[in-house]
Design a protein around this motif. Structure first.
Motif, PDB file in Angstrom:
ATOM      1  N   VAL A   1       0.834  -1.199   0.000  1.00 38.08           N
ATOM      2  CA  VAL A   1       0.000   0.000   0.000  1.00 38.08           C
ATOM      3  C   VAL A   1       0.868   1.248   0.000  1.00 38.08           C
ATOM      4  O   VAL A   1       1.736   1.411   0.848  1.00 38.08           O
ATOM      5  CB  VAL A   1      -0.922   0.012   1.243  1.00 38.08           C
ATOM      6  CG1 VAL A   1      -1.776   1.257   1.260  1.00 38.08           C
ATOM      7  CG2 VAL A   1      -1.782  -1.240   1.283  1.00 38.08           C
ATOM      8  N   GLN A   2       0.605   2.115  -0.957  1.00 41.86           N
ATOM      9  CA  GLN A   2       1.229   3.444  -1.014  1.00 41.86           C
ATOM     10  C   GLN A   2       0.132   4.441  -0.661  1.00 41.86           C
ATOM     11  O   GLN A   2      -0.860   4.558  -1.374  1.00 41.86           O
ATOM     12  CB  GLN A   2       1.774   3.732  -2.409  1.00 41.86           C
ATOM     13  CG  GLN A   2       2.315   5.121  -2.561  1.00 41.86           C
ATOM     14  CD  GLN A   2       2.724   5.438  -3.996  1.00 41.86           C
ATOM     15  OE1 GLN A   2       2.801   4.573  -4.837  1.00 41.86           O
ATOM     16  NE2 GLN A   2       2.973   6.700  -4.252  1.00 41.86           N
ATOM     17  N   LEU A   3       0.310   5.137   0.440  1.00 41.55           N
ATOM     18  CA  LEU A   3      -0.690   6.103   0.869  1.00 41.55           C
ATOM     19  C   LEU A   3      -0.572   7.378   0.051  1.00 41.55           C
ATOM     20  O   LEU A   3       0.516   7.768  -0.363  1.00 41.55           O
ATOM     21  CB  LEU A   3      -0.529   6.417   2.353  1.00 41.55           C
ATOM     22  CG  LEU A   3      -0.737   5.237   3.307  1.00 41.55           C
ATOM     23  CD1 LEU A   3      -0.435   5.674   4.729  1.00 41.55           C
ATOM     24  CD2 LEU A   3      -2.138   4.687   3.195  1.00 41.55           C
ATOM     25  N   GLY A   4      -1.683   8.011  -0.166  1.00 44.37           N
ATOM     26  CA  GLY A   4      -1.696   9.274  -0.894  1.00 44.37           C
ATOM     27  C   GLY A   4      -1.098  10.395  -0.064  1.00 44.37           C
ATOM     28  O   GLY A   4      -0.903  10.272   1.149  1.00 44.37           O
ATOM     29  N   ALA A   5      -0.824  11.499  -0.706  1.00 48.54           N
ATOM     30  CA  ALA A   5      -0.237  12.661  -0.037  1.00 48.54           C
ATOM     31  C   ALA A   5      -1.147  13.127   1.094  1.00 48.54           C
ATOM     32  O   ALA A   5      -2.353  13.297   0.912  1.00 48.54           O
ATOM     33  CB  ALA A   5      -0.026  13.790  -1.035  1.00 48.54           C
ATOM     34  N   GLY A   6      -0.572  13.256   2.268  1.00 50.90           N
ATOM     35  CA  GLY A   6      -1.326  13.729   3.419  1.00 50.90           C
ATOM     36  C   GLY A   6      -2.171  12.673   4.104  1.00 50.90           C
ATOM     37  O   GLY A   6      -2.797  12.958   5.120  1.00 50.90           O
ATOM     38  N   ALA A   7      -2.210  11.476   3.581  1.00 48.42           N
ATOM     39  CA  ALA A   7      -3.011  10.403   4.178  1.00 48.42           C
ATOM     40  C   ALA A   7      -2.198   9.671   5.227  1.00 48.42           C
ATOM     41  O   ALA A   7      -0.974   9.610   5.154  1.00 48.42           O
ATOM     42  CB  ALA A   7      -3.464   9.430   3.099  1.00 48.42           C
ATOM     43  N   SER A   8      -2.886   9.119   6.197  1.00 50.12           N
ATOM     44  CA  SER A   8      -2.212   8.306   7.200  1.00 50.12           C
ATOM     45  C   SER A   8      -3.119   7.139   7.564  1.00 50.12           C
ATOM     46  O   SER A   8      -4.344   7.285   7.633  1.00 50.12           O
ATOM     47  CB  SER A   8      -1.880   9.127   8.439  1.00 50.12           C
ATOM     48  OG  SER A   8      -3.073   9.548   9.065  1.00 50.12           O
ATOM     49  N   ALA A   9      -2.507   5.991   7.758  1.00 51.61           N
ATOM     50  CA  ALA A   9      -3.241   4.794   8.158  1.00 51.61           C
ATOM     51  C   ALA A   9      -2.236   3.785   8.687  1.00 51.61           C
ATOM     52  O   ALA A   9      -1.098   3.734   8.221  1.00 51.61           O
ATOM     53  CB  ALA A   9      -4.009   4.202   6.988  1.00 51.61           C
ATOM     54  N   SER A  10      -2.662   3.012   9.661  1.00 50.43           N
ATOM     55  CA  SER A  10      -1.795   1.959  10.184  1.00 50.43           C
ATOM     56  C   SER A  10      -2.139   0.651   9.468  1.00 50.43           C
ATOM     57  O   SER A  10      -3.188   0.528   8.823  1.00 50.43           O
ATOM     58  CB  SER A  10      -1.999   1.800  11.684  1.00 50.43           C
ATOM     59  OG  SER A  10      -3.268   1.234  11.949  1.00 50.43           O
ATOM     60  N   ILE A  11      -1.263  -0.310   9.618  1.00 49.08           N
ATOM     61  CA  ILE A  11      -1.511  -1.621   9.018  1.00 49.08           C
ATOM     62  C   ILE A  11      -2.763  -2.242   9.630  1.00 49.08           C
ATOM     63  O   ILE A  11      -3.566  -2.857   8.926  1.00 49.08           O
ATOM     64  CB  ILE A  11      -0.275  -2.528   9.174  1.00 49.08           C
ATOM     65  CG1 ILE A  11       0.846  -1.981   8.293  1.00 49.08           C
ATOM     66  CG2 ILE A  11      -0.589  -3.970   8.827  1.00 49.08           C
ATOM     67  CD1 ILE A  11       2.153  -2.708   8.387  1.00 49.08           C
ATOM     68  N   ASP A  12      -2.967  -2.054  10.927  1.00 47.14           N
ATOM     69  CA  ASP A  12      -4.164  -2.587  11.585  1.00 47.14           C
ATOM     70  C   ASP A  12      -5.434  -1.954  11.027  1.00 47.14           C
ATOM     71  O   ASP A  12      -6.446  -2.628  10.834  1.00 47.14           O
ATOM     72  CB  ASP A  12      -4.091  -2.362  13.099  1.00 47.14           C
ATOM     73  CG  ASP A  12      -3.006  -3.209  13.758  1.00 47.14           C
ATOM     74  OD1 ASP A  12      -2.669  -4.278  13.210  1.00 47.14           O
ATOM     75  OD2 ASP A  12      -2.499  -2.786  14.808  1.00 47.14           O
ATOM     76  N   GLU A  13      -5.399  -0.657  10.776  1.00 42.50           N
ATOM     77  CA  GLU A  13      -6.567   0.019  10.196  1.00 42.50           C
ATOM     78  C   GLU A  13      -6.856  -0.492   8.793  1.00 42.50           C
ATOM     79  O   GLU A  13      -8.010  -0.704   8.427  1.00 42.50           O
ATOM     80  CB  GLU A  13      -6.343   1.527  10.155  1.00 42.50           C
ATOM     81  CG  GLU A  13      -6.323   2.186  11.522  1.00 42.50           C
ATOM     82  CD  GLU A  13      -5.903   3.641  11.467  1.00 42.50           C
ATOM     83  OE1 GLU A  13      -6.314   4.380  12.372  1.00 42.50           O
ATOM     84  OE2 GLU A  13      -5.162   4.038  10.545  1.00 42.50           O
TER      85      GLU A  13
END
Length: 66
Positions: free
Chosen positions: A9-21
């Protein structure tokens, strides 16, 4: 048969997420057999000159560890 479902997974600019999420998101929306066994966050997906993702360069992220 004989294949595992994994996700890079490559998150978009400004996005944040954990592996658990991300795993919880997948479990809520996908059939059990489609949910990735492993998820890896990568800064950028490796691409070739045509812009396609080079899956062979992602494979080391998901190799089985003894």
């Amino acid at each position: 048969l004989g294949q595992r479902v994994v996700a890079a997974v490559q998150l978009g600019a400004g996005a944040s997420a954990s592996i658990d999420e991300l795993a919880a998101f997948a479990r809520e929306r996908l059939a059990r057999y489609k949910v990735p066994e492993q998820i890896a966050l990568v800064p950028a997906l490796p691409r070739n000159a045509m812009g396609k993702v080079v899956k062979s360069r992602l494979a080391p992220l998901f190799e089985e560890k003894p």
